[in-house]
Design a protein around this motif. Structure first.
Motif, short mmCIF file in Angstrom:
data_model
loop_
_atom_site.label_atom_id
_atom_site.label_comp_id
_atom_site.label_asym_id
_atom_site.label_seq_id
_atom_site.Cartn_x
_atom_site.Cartn_y
_atom_site.Cartn_z
N TRP A 1 0.83 -1.20 0.00
CA TRP A 1 0.00 0.00 0.00
C TRP A 1 0.87 1.26 0.00
CZ3 TRP A 1 0.22 3.78 3.70
CH2 TRP A 1 0.83 3.47 4.92
N TYR B 1 -6.97 6.67 -4.21
CA TYR B 1 -6.36 6.93 -2.90
C TYR B 1 -7.05 6.09 -1.81
CZ TYR B 1 -4.69 9.82 1.05
OH TYR B 1 -4.13 10.26 2.22
N ARG B 2 -8.36 6.13 -1.80
CA ARG B 2 -9.12 5.40 -0.78
C ARG B 2 -9.00 3.88 -0.97
NH1 ARG B 2 -14.50 9.31 -1.17
NH2 ARG B 2 -13.53 11.14 -0.16
N LEU C 1 -5.65 2.77 0.49
CA LEU C 1 -5.66 2.76 1.96
C LEU C 1 -6.52 1.62 2.50
CD1 LEU C 1 -5.84 6.54 2.93
CD2 LEU C 1 -3.86 5.03 2.92
N THR C 2 -7.65 1.33 1.83
CA THR C 2 -8.52 0.23 2.28
C THR C 2 -7.79 -1.11 2.19
OG1 THR C 2 -10.48 1.44 1.53
CG2 THR C 2 -10.71 -0.94 1.89
N LYS D 1 -4.99 -1.41 4.88
CA LYS D 1 -5.38 -1.73 6.25
C LYS D 1 -5.25 -3.23 6.54
CE LYS D 1 -8.97 -0.76 9.64
NZ LYS D 1 -10.32 -0.17 9.90
N TRP E 1 -0.46 5.62 8.17
CA TRP E 1 -1.71 5.22 7.52
C TRP E 1 -2.88 5.97 8.15
CZ3 TRP E 1 -6.45 3.26 8.73
CH2 TRP E 1 -7.22 2.70 7.69
N ASP E 2 -2.91 6.05 9.48
CA ASP E 2 -3.98 6.78 10.17
C ASP E 2 -4.01 8.26 9.75
OD1 ASP E 2 -4.78 4.54 11.54
OD2 ASP E 2 -3.60 4.99 13.34
N LYS F 1 -5.29 8.66 6.23
CA LYS F 1 -6.74 8.43 6.21
C LYS F 1 -7.49 9.65 6.74
CE LYS F 1 -10.40 5.63 6.01
NZ LYS F 1 -10.90 5.02 4.75
N LYS F 2 -6.98 10.22 7.84
CA LYS F 2 -7.66 11.33 8.50
C LYS F 2 -7.58 12.61 7.70
CE LYS F 2 -7.73 13.85 12.90
NZ LYS F 2 -7.10 13.97 14.27
N GLU G 1 -7.06 13.16 4.36
CA GLU G 1 -7.11 12.93 2.91
C GLU G 1 -7.23 14.23 2.12
OE1 GLU G 1 -10.58 11.73 -0.07
OE2 GLU G 1 -10.17 10.13 1.38
#
Length: 479
Positions: free
Chosen positions: A326, A361-362, A365-366, A369, A394-395, A398-399, A401
């Protein structure tokens, strides 16, 4: 395992997990045993991730560690930067006297056959030029006459010009040259004194040099206030900070940059207290570009864009330490998008392209995880959950974006925060060359004056011309 490296450790651990799944499927393990082993697997996944990160050396290419603290890369084939910085115009310092002479190299005879060529017309000329420097020391004496009045017997003395305040003073040329050496060229006080003495035969005292510095500092107060007003109107602004020693204590230089403007401020604190005291970000309504420093993110009156260079280095570390797919895929996505945006005339993606970028992007990240070790808080426990650096990254991705991808949405938001970092770079050079500041006032003067120099350099003026404009009261247009 007689020999363990990154790949073998992961392989061995995955093999043990597969064996556990086989035993669980066969029913050879009780429920209590299954719960215990699952907890141990989660624990070991976190420990392995952290262990591999600890075993991976951090450098300037995979972290925020500066190049000066990294080992020299002898395998790199990349050449150094060819950037020359902002171009300066051809304006020269007023005190420079230019004497130009032209000499004619005559042709009187033919070097081939010896014929006389004195009366032949000149076909063309070829010019070669030599430039040299001759330092000229100008000394002006003013002798004020003193007379006695025959009527009242009172002694009367002639007037001195306002800039002749004592028995000996130095002209603007010396003052400009001294400030250029001391502030712009960052030459230590003692060496400035020696250099000036070698030119004019007199050593200017340290007190005089410092007085020149503080005088310029106060004269630029109005300029700084005007630049703050212009900075607050800019659509985006770069922010960063770096440490600087003052009186043996650790202070922080905060920089704010936008367009041609660069402003630096010194403060004993790094975080929110400094930001409040400086008072720029609390009033700013545009987009601040920074490296995800929590103190910046605490302000909701402005938007935030995260530095892509910092994220790419952290993603590189995640790949080198744990070989996360990732991280590798997201790194490619960000670099590809940044390259695409930079080649665009409008420096941004279309709405449809931006939605596609968001989706990719999402998705990355998915899927990412699933690669990361699962972490969970046990009942009754408090405090932060132990996570690896990659998991924390990663967090954050995600937060934030929107902040990460903002460079692709607005043409006035750059991908990196390199502008602010470059504006701060010379401060470290200053500290290495000249050491720390004796008093806070001198550090404040250095920040304001170098802010002025950098801003003028961005506009094409060299420091000596910039100083001259202040001394001659030419900085502001007269109405």
């Amino acid at each position: 395992m007689s020999f363990v490296n990154k790949s073998s450790l992961r392989t061995e651990f995955n093999s043990l997990k597969e064996q556990f799944e086989i035993l669980k499927t066969k029913g050879d393990l009780s429920l209590d045993s299954q719960m215990l082993i699952k907890s141990m697997i989660i624990l070991f996944e976190v420990l392995i991730s952290i262990f591999l990160e600890k075993k991976t050396k951090k450098t300037s290419k995979n972290s925020s560690l500066p190049p000066s603290q990294s080992d020299k890369d002898t395998t790199s084939t990349q050449k150094g930067s060819n950037g020359k910085g902002p171009e300066q115009n051809d304006e020269t310092f007023e005190q420079v006297k230019v004497t130009e002479k032209i000499k004619i190299s005559e042709v009187n005879f033919c070097t081939h056959c010896g014929d006389d060529l004195k009366n032949e017309p000149v076909k063309r000329t070829e010019r070669r030029t030599q430039i040299d420097i001759l330092f000229e020391k100008r000394v002006l004496h003013i002798d004020a006459e003193i007379k006695n009045c025959p009527s009242c017997k009172v002694e009367t003395k002639g007037w001195f010009p306002t800039n002749f305040k004592g028995p000996l003073q130095y002209g603007d040329g010396v003052r400009v040259f001294v400030l250029n050496l001391f502030i712009a060229q960052m030459i230590p006080l003692k060496r400035v004194q020696k250099l000036i003495k070698s030119l004019i035969g007199k050593a200017i005292s340290e007190a005089t040099i410092l007085r020149y510095t503080l005088s310029l500092h106060h004269e630029l107060e109005r300029w700084e206030e005007e630049q703050i007003v212009l900075l607050l109107k800019s659509p985006s602004m770069h922010c960063d900070e770096t440490s600087m020693k003052v009186s043996g204590k650790n202070y922080w230089i905060h920089v704010y940059s936008a367009g041609d403007i660069t402003l630096k401020f010194i403060h004993p604190k790094r975080g929110k207290q400094a930001i409040e005291d400086i008072g720029i970000i609390p009033r700013y309504k545009g987009v601040t570009i920074h490296d995800c420093w929590a103190s910046y993110l605490s302000y909701g009156n402005c938007l935030h864009a995260l530095c892509g260079s910092h994220l790419l280095r952290e993603l590189t570390f995640a790949v080198e330490s744990n070989n996360y797919k990732w991280a590798k895929n997201l790194k490619v996505l960000l670099k590809t998008t940044a390259r695409k945006v930079s080649k665009r005339k409008r420096k941004r993606l279309t709405p449809a392209e931006y939605l596609k970028l968001q989706k990719s992007y999402r998705t990355i990240l998915t899927k990412g995880k699933k690669e990361l070790p699962k972490v969970a808080r046990k009942n009754g426990t408090k405090g932060r959950i132990a996570k690896s650096d990659a998991h924390n990254l990663w967090d954050r991705l995600k937060k934030y974006e929107t902040s990460v991808l903002m460079f692709a949405k607005f043409d006035y938001v750059s991908f990196t925060n390199n502008r602010a970092e470059q504006d701060l770079r010379m401060n470290k050079v200053k500290q290495k060359i000249s050491g720390s500041f004796r008093k806070v006032i001198y550090a404040e003067a250095y920040c304001r004056i170098t802010s002025y120099f950098k801003t003028m350099t961005n506009k094409g003026l060299n420091p000596m011309i910039a100083i001259h404009k202040v001394l001659k009261d030419e900085l502001y247009q007269k109405v």
